[in-house]
Scaffold this motif. Sequence first.
Motif, PDB file in Angstrom:
ATOM      1  N   ALA A 246      -1.510  10.218  16.003  1.00  0.00           N
ATOM      2  CA  ALA A 246      -1.219  10.070  14.807  1.00  0.00           C
ATOM      3  C   ALA A 246      -2.196  11.243  14.019  1.00  0.00           C
ATOM      4  O   ALA A 246      -3.120  11.497  14.486  1.00  0.00           O
ATOM      5  CB  ALA A 246      -1.388   8.494  14.386  1.00  0.00           C
ATOM      6  N   GLU A 247      -1.712  11.148  12.779  1.00  0.00           N
ATOM      7  CA  GLU A 247      -2.700  12.155  11.744  1.00  0.00           C
ATOM      8  C   GLU A 247      -2.663  11.737  10.495  1.00  0.00           C
ATOM      9  O   GLU A 247      -1.790  10.694  10.151  1.00  0.00           O
ATOM     10  CB  GLU A 247      -2.155  13.406  11.583  1.00  0.00           C
ATOM     11  N   PHE A 248      -3.615  11.797   9.869  1.00  0.00           N
ATOM     12  CA  PHE A 248      -3.543  11.374   8.330  1.00  0.00           C
ATOM     13  C   PHE A 248      -3.637  12.771   7.345  1.00  0.00           C
ATOM     14  O   PHE A 248      -4.189  13.776   7.707  1.00  0.00           O
ATOM     15  CB  PHE A 248      -4.992  10.345   7.918  1.00  0.00           C
TER      16      PHE A 248
ATOM     17  N   LEU B 211      -1.244   9.965   3.247  1.00  0.00           N
ATOM     18  CA  LEU B 211       0.016   9.581   4.148  1.00  0.00           C
ATOM     19  C   LEU B 211      -0.489   9.591   5.564  1.00  0.00           C
ATOM     20  O   LEU B 211      -1.563  10.135   5.941  1.00  0.00           O
ATOM     21  CB  LEU B 211       1.027  10.851   4.103  1.00  0.00           C
ATOM     22  N   VAL B 212       0.293   8.805   6.432  1.00  0.00           N
ATOM     23  CA  VAL B 212      -0.136   8.865   8.020  1.00  0.00           C
ATOM     24  C   VAL B 212       1.215   9.452   8.695  1.00  0.00           C
ATOM     25  O   VAL B 212       2.405   8.911   8.527  1.00  0.00           O
ATOM     26  CB  VAL B 212      -0.371   7.314   8.306  1.00  0.00           C
ATOM     27  N   LEU B 213       0.932  10.333   9.482  1.00  0.00           N
ATOM     28  CA  LEU B 213       1.973  11.042  10.408  1.00  0.00           C
ATOM     29  C   LEU B 213       1.960  10.501  11.716  1.00  0.00           C
ATOM     30  O   LEU B 213       0.725  10.415  12.286  1.00  0.00           O
ATOM     31  CB  LEU B 213       2.103  12.477  10.255  1.00  0.00           C
TER      32      LEU B 213
ATOM     33  N   GLU C  88      -5.746   1.631   6.164  1.00  0.00           N
ATOM     34  CA  GLU C  88      -7.000   2.081   5.755  1.00  0.00           C
ATOM     35  C   GLU C  88      -6.556   3.306   4.996  1.00  0.00           C
ATOM     36  O   GLU C  88      -7.086   3.676   3.847  1.00  0.00           O
ATOM     37  CB  GLU C  88      -7.925   2.238   6.810  1.00  0.00           C
ATOM     38  N   GLN C  89      -5.960   4.232   5.714  1.00  0.00           N
ATOM     39  CA  GLN C  89      -5.701   5.519   5.082  1.00  0.00           C
ATOM     40  C   GLN C  89      -4.519   5.424   4.028  1.00  0.00           C
ATOM     41  O   GLN C  89      -4.863   6.150   2.805  1.00  0.00           O
ATOM     42  CB  GLN C  89      -4.962   6.333   6.261  1.00  0.00           C
ATOM     43  N   LEU C  90      -3.963   4.616   3.800  1.00  0.00           N
ATOM     44  CA  LEU C  90      -2.824   4.305   2.785  1.00  0.00           C
ATOM     45  C   LEU C  90      -3.610   3.892   1.528  1.00  0.00           C
ATOM     46  O   LEU C  90      -3.426   4.207   0.347  1.00  0.00           O
ATOM     47  CB  LEU C  90      -1.698   3.398   2.837  1.00  0.00           C
TER      48      LEU C  90
ATOM     49  N   LEU D 167       0.801  -1.206   0.106  1.00  0.00           N
ATOM     50  CA  LEU D 167       0.150  -0.054  -0.055  1.00  0.00           C
ATOM     51  C   LEU D 167       0.949   1.209   0.051  1.00  0.00           C
ATOM     52  O   LEU D 167       1.866   1.294   0.930  1.00  0.00           O
ATOM     53  CB  LEU D 167      -0.917  -0.103   1.292  1.00  0.00           C
ATOM     54  N   CYS D 168       0.712   2.135  -0.894  1.00  0.00           N
ATOM     55  CA  CYS D 168       1.398   3.410  -0.859  1.00  0.00           C
ATOM     56  C   CYS D 168       0.408   4.651  -1.330  1.00  0.00           C
ATOM     57  O   CYS D 168      -0.556   4.577  -1.761  1.00  0.00           O
ATOM     58  CB  CYS D 168       2.421   3.304  -2.113  1.00  0.00           C
TER      59      CYS D 168
END
Length: 329
Positions: free
Chosen positions: A178-180, A104-106, A97-99, A3-4
């Motif tokens: 975390a953040e998306f 991106l996930v910080l 899920e976000q990828l 996943l990217c």
Amino acid sequence: MTLCALPKIDYTAYQPHALHGAERAWAETNCYIDVWVEVLHAQGLNPLACLAMVFANDFDGDQWTFYKPPHEDLFALYGIDVQELNVWRGLLPNACEQLKRGRLVLTESDAFYLPDTSGTDYRTNHVKTTIAIQEIDLDAQRMGYFHNSSYHSLQGEDFIETFRVGKPYDPTFMPLFAEFVRLDRVQHRDETALATISLGLLHKHLARHPENNPIRAFEPVFLRDVEALKEEGLAAYHAYAFATLRQLGAGFSLGAQYLRWLEQQGQGDFSSAAQEFDLISETTKTLLLKTARAVMGKRTVDLAPLTTQLANHWDQGMVALDRCLHKVT
């Protein structure tokens, strides 16, 4: 399954932004702004435009501002929308899920399991830091991530420990913040348009700058702290230097670079202000080294002349910046 959020990045061939070049006085600043420099750079976006916030930096009693690009600035400049990620299922499934959605996930992470910190914290110290997850390969247990001054990869045990793979439910474990990052509205503006928006942000952040010279407030505290650090040792000094001198010097180094970029885009003559803020950077670097020697040798060193120089450069830089902005407006 891989996943990217962005097109796949080869970490062995990745070229960091010039702000992280080897010739820079402060190749790294703080983990959050360093991540954003590379996240923006990897998308062909200019990170210089989001640096206006450094001019609001202040001395907060026991540390200098840990400056970050405000989320509203990122949206105004680049159309990037940052939201908190509720890690209710665990970091790995929520990040995946976000990828899948191209985001991106910080996340805060433990540098103990980040191989790019080899020689400092990797497998040595448990230190909180921020990374941006760009790629997860579930089958290979591999992650591609932005951290500090570049793009990196980890796998195997580091992957397992970072994501707590296979660990039983632990009610005492506190998930890290975390953040998306939504990228579906990203705008690639030309440099002139970007600088025009950024100039407005500079006015906003300057309205928040300290009313009194923060370096003059820092000076007596710093001189007292150095004496205590001589007894506490080098480890305490490194933590102290990161929270104080590094944030001060690196922040205004970025500020000088930012002002020169604004000038290149025809937004005003910021050369005098940029020069003063560069001198804050250079003088702080000298102060950093002299303080380290004083702590290691437990010697008496007169550091007051350097802190006085720093305070004078802040006064002169802010006056020059205010004068230029009034000419612009």
